[in-house]
Design a protein around this motif. Structure first.
Motif, PDB file in Angstrom:
ATOM      1  N   PHE A  72     -35.649  34.471  10.633  1.00 18.37           N
ATOM      2  CA  PHE A  72     -36.836  34.021  11.365  1.00 18.37           C
ATOM      3  C   PHE A  72     -38.075  34.778  10.896  1.00 18.37           C
ATOM      4  CE2 PHE A  72     -37.323  31.848  15.728  1.00 18.37           C
ATOM      5  CZ  PHE A  72     -38.572  31.333  15.379  1.00 18.37           C
ATOM      6  N   TYR A  73     -38.000  36.099  10.839  1.00 17.32           N
ATOM      7  CA  TYR A  73     -39.138  36.894  10.381  1.00 17.32           C
ATOM      8  C   TYR A  73     -39.509  36.553   8.945  1.00 17.32           C
ATOM      9  CZ  TYR A  73     -38.611  39.846  14.549  1.00 17.32           C
ATOM     10  OH  TYR A  73     -38.532  40.310  15.840  1.00 17.32           O
ATOM     11  N   SER A  74     -38.495  36.303   8.132  1.00 15.23           N
ATOM     12  CA  SER A  74     -38.747  35.943   6.730  1.00 15.23           C
ATOM     13  C   SER A  74     -39.450  34.598   6.634  1.00 15.23           C
ATOM     14  CB  SER A  74     -37.430  35.907   5.953  1.00 15.23           C
ATOM     15  OG  SER A  74     -36.794  37.165   5.964  1.00 15.23           O
ATOM     16  N   LYS A  75     -39.057  33.662   7.495  1.00 12.52           N
ATOM     17  CA  LYS A  75     -39.706  32.355   7.530  1.00 12.52           C
ATOM     18  C   LYS A  75     -41.167  32.490   7.942  1.00 12.52           C
ATOM     19  CE  LYS A  75     -40.158  27.862   7.620  1.00 12.52           C
ATOM     20  NZ  LYS A  75     -40.236  27.096   6.356  1.00 12.52           N
ATOM     21  N   ILE A  76     -41.429  33.298   8.951  1.00 13.30           N
ATOM     22  CA  ILE A  76     -42.807  33.529   9.384  1.00 13.30           C
ATOM     23  C   ILE A  76     -43.620  34.154   8.251  1.00 13.30           C
ATOM     24  CG2 ILE A  76     -44.243  34.887  10.963  1.00 13.30           C
ATOM     25  CD1 ILE A  76     -42.001  34.543  13.064  1.00 13.30           C
ATOM     26  N   GLY A  77     -43.005  35.113   7.553  1.00 16.20           N
ATOM     27  CA  GLY A  77     -43.701  35.748   6.429  1.00 16.20           C
ATOM     28  C   GLY A  77     -44.030  34.767   5.328  1.00 16.20           C
ATOM     29  N   SER A  78     -43.144  33.799   5.082  1.00 18.62           N
ATOM     30  CA  SER A  78     -43.368  32.826   4.009  1.00 18.62           C
ATOM     31  C   SER A  78     -44.526  31.889   4.333  1.00 18.62           C
ATOM     32  CB  SER A  78     -42.094  32.006   3.759  1.00 18.62           C
ATOM     33  OG  SER A  78     -41.842  31.114   4.832  1.00 18.62           O
ATOM     34  N   GLU A  79     -44.790  31.696   5.623  1.00 21.75           N
ATOM     35  CA  GLU A  79     -45.845  30.761   6.024  1.00 21.75           C
ATOM     36  C   GLU A  79     -47.244  31.290   5.750  1.00 21.75           C
ATOM     37  OE1 GLU A  79     -43.089  28.821   9.586  1.00 21.75           O
ATOM     38  OE2 GLU A  79     -44.749  30.191  10.085  1.00 21.75           O
ATOM     39  N   THR A  80     -47.356  32.588   5.539  1.00 18.85           N
ATOM     40  CA  THR A  80     -48.652  33.179   5.157  1.00 18.85           C
ATOM     41  C   THR A  80     -48.605  33.718   3.725  1.00 18.85           C
ATOM     42  OG1 THR A  80     -47.953  35.308   6.117  1.00 18.85           O
ATOM     43  CG2 THR A  80     -49.211  33.796   7.545  1.00 18.85           C
ATOM     44  N   ASP A  81     -47.574  33.303   2.983  1.00 20.22           N
ATOM     45  CA  ASP A  81     -47.381  33.761   1.604  1.00 20.22           C
ATOM     46  C   ASP A  81     -47.306  35.285   1.495  1.00 20.22           C
ATOM     47  OD1 ASP A  81     -47.305  31.210   0.500  1.00 20.22           O
ATOM     48  OD2 ASP A  81     -49.490  31.083   0.392  1.00 20.22           O
ATOM     49  N   SER A  82     -46.820  35.933   2.582  1.00 20.48           N
ATOM     50  CA  SER A  82     -46.689  37.393   2.562  1.00 20.48           C
ATOM     51  C   SER A  82     -45.383  37.810   1.883  1.00 20.48           C
ATOM     52  CB  SER A  82     -46.710  37.936   3.996  1.00 20.48           C
ATOM     53  OG  SER A  82     -47.924  37.607   4.638  1.00 20.48           O
ATOM     54  N   PHE A  83     -44.292  37.155   2.270  1.00 22.76           N
ATOM     55  CA  PHE A  83     -42.979  37.392   1.669  1.00 22.76           C
ATOM     56  C   PHE A  83     -42.047  36.308   2.177  1.00 22.76           C
ATOM     57  CE2 PHE A  83     -42.950  39.542   5.739  1.00 22.76           C
ATOM     58  CZ  PHE A  83     -41.717  39.230   6.269  1.00 22.76           C
ATOM     59  N   ASP A  84     -40.905  36.153   1.513  1.00 18.46           N
ATOM     60  CA  ASP A  84     -39.888  35.233   2.015  1.00 18.46           C
ATOM     61  C   ASP A  84     -38.520  35.913   1.923  1.00 18.46           C
ATOM     62  OD1 ASP A  84     -39.090  35.075  -0.636  1.00 18.46           O
ATOM     63  OD2 ASP A  84     -39.945  33.076  -0.962  1.00 18.46           O
ATOM     64  N   ILE A  85     -37.465  35.174   2.225  1.00 21.02           N
ATOM     65  CA  ILE A  85     -36.138  35.766   2.284  1.00 21.02           C
ATOM     66  C   ILE A  85     -35.687  36.301   0.921  1.00 21.02           C
ATOM     67  CG2 ILE A  85     -34.891  33.608   1.848  1.00 21.02           C
ATOM     68  CD1 ILE A  85     -33.868  36.416   4.322  1.00 21.02           C
TER      69      ILE A  85
END
Length: 260
Positions: A72-85
């Protein structure tokens, strides 16, 4: 057990489900790092309880709940192009490889103690030597666990008692100081000395290779079990605990103890 391919497919399924929930579920789509934090803490504690109980069925279930939060946190991070899984997994692998030179390099170690010492030294090097030894201990840890981690990290750079027997003397010293402050009626100093005593007990536990949080939880469970027995006996006698004498309750306590 599943094959590696089946494991990868299962993990991919988790990612697909997370994508769908984030897009279509009214609750999932509005969650943030902040809103999920308390749930994450709760899930970790539930996993810890399953581990304490050695309940493999619940360990599996609670690991899934913790994994959900990682995804979940990784998905949220991907939505701002911060990081992904992928970033999460790759950074983890890079760190593990770097901190295991005895596996991935030519470093020789003599036992797990040296592995842990090397681990802490390598952590410091990751910050070019500027990171403090105790900086990695989270402020939000429960105090007992925090004390254990502080001592553990200090020990890895050589600041430690030689043996658990040596550390035992500190318990008696701190207990005497606590007794003095209790008798003086100084509550503030008594609180300080009680903290010192708990810290000393934690040190001895660590040196005996007993985690104090696990030990205390065993005692908590034991107390609950025995106290529940007292309460059950009172109910059978149609009495209230408040109406029972301490001697009567103590006798029931000993009954519960003898049945264990």
């Amino acid at each position: 057990m599943h094959t590696r391919q089946e494991q990868l497919e299962a993990f991919n399924r988790v990612l697909d489900v997370m994508d769908t929930l984030r897009e279509k579920c009214p609750w999932d789509k509005v969650q943030t790092n902040q809103s999920l934090r308390e749930n994450t803490i709760e899930e970790v504690y539930e996993l810890c309880q399953a581990l304490m109980d050695n309940d493999n069925k619940n360990i599996c279930k609670e690991l899934g709940d913790v994994l959900l939060h990682v995804v979940f946190y990784s998905k949220i991070g991907s939505e701002t192009d911060s990081f992904d899984i992928a970033d999460v997994c790759n950074q983890l692998c890079d760190k593990l490889i770097y901190r295991h030179p005895h596996v991935y390099g030519t470093t020789q170690v003599d036992g797990q103690g040296q592995v842990l010492q090397n681990w802490e030294q390598l952590k410091l090097k990751e910050k070019d030597g500027n990171k403090r030894v105790l900086a990695g201990v989270p402020d939000s840890l429960p105090s007992l666990i925090k004390a254990y981690r502080i001592q553990e990290k200090a020990a890895h750079v050589g600041f430690d008692w030689d043996t658990a027997a040596d550390a035992m003397a500190k318990i008696y010293e701190e207990a005497d100081e606590l007794k003095t402050e209790i008798e003086s009626g100084n509550k503030d100093l008594a609180e300080c000395e009680l903290g010192d005593l708990l810290f000393a007990v934690t040190n001895v536990a660590r040196l005996f290779k007993i985690h104090p949080d696990n030990a205390l939880e065993r005692t908590n469970s034991k107390f609950i079990r025995r106290f529940n027995y007292i309460e059950e006996q009172a109910i059978r006698q149609r009495r209230s605990l408040k109406d029972m004498t301490l001697a009567e309750m103590d006798a029931l306590w000993n009954q519960a103890k003898s049945m264990e």
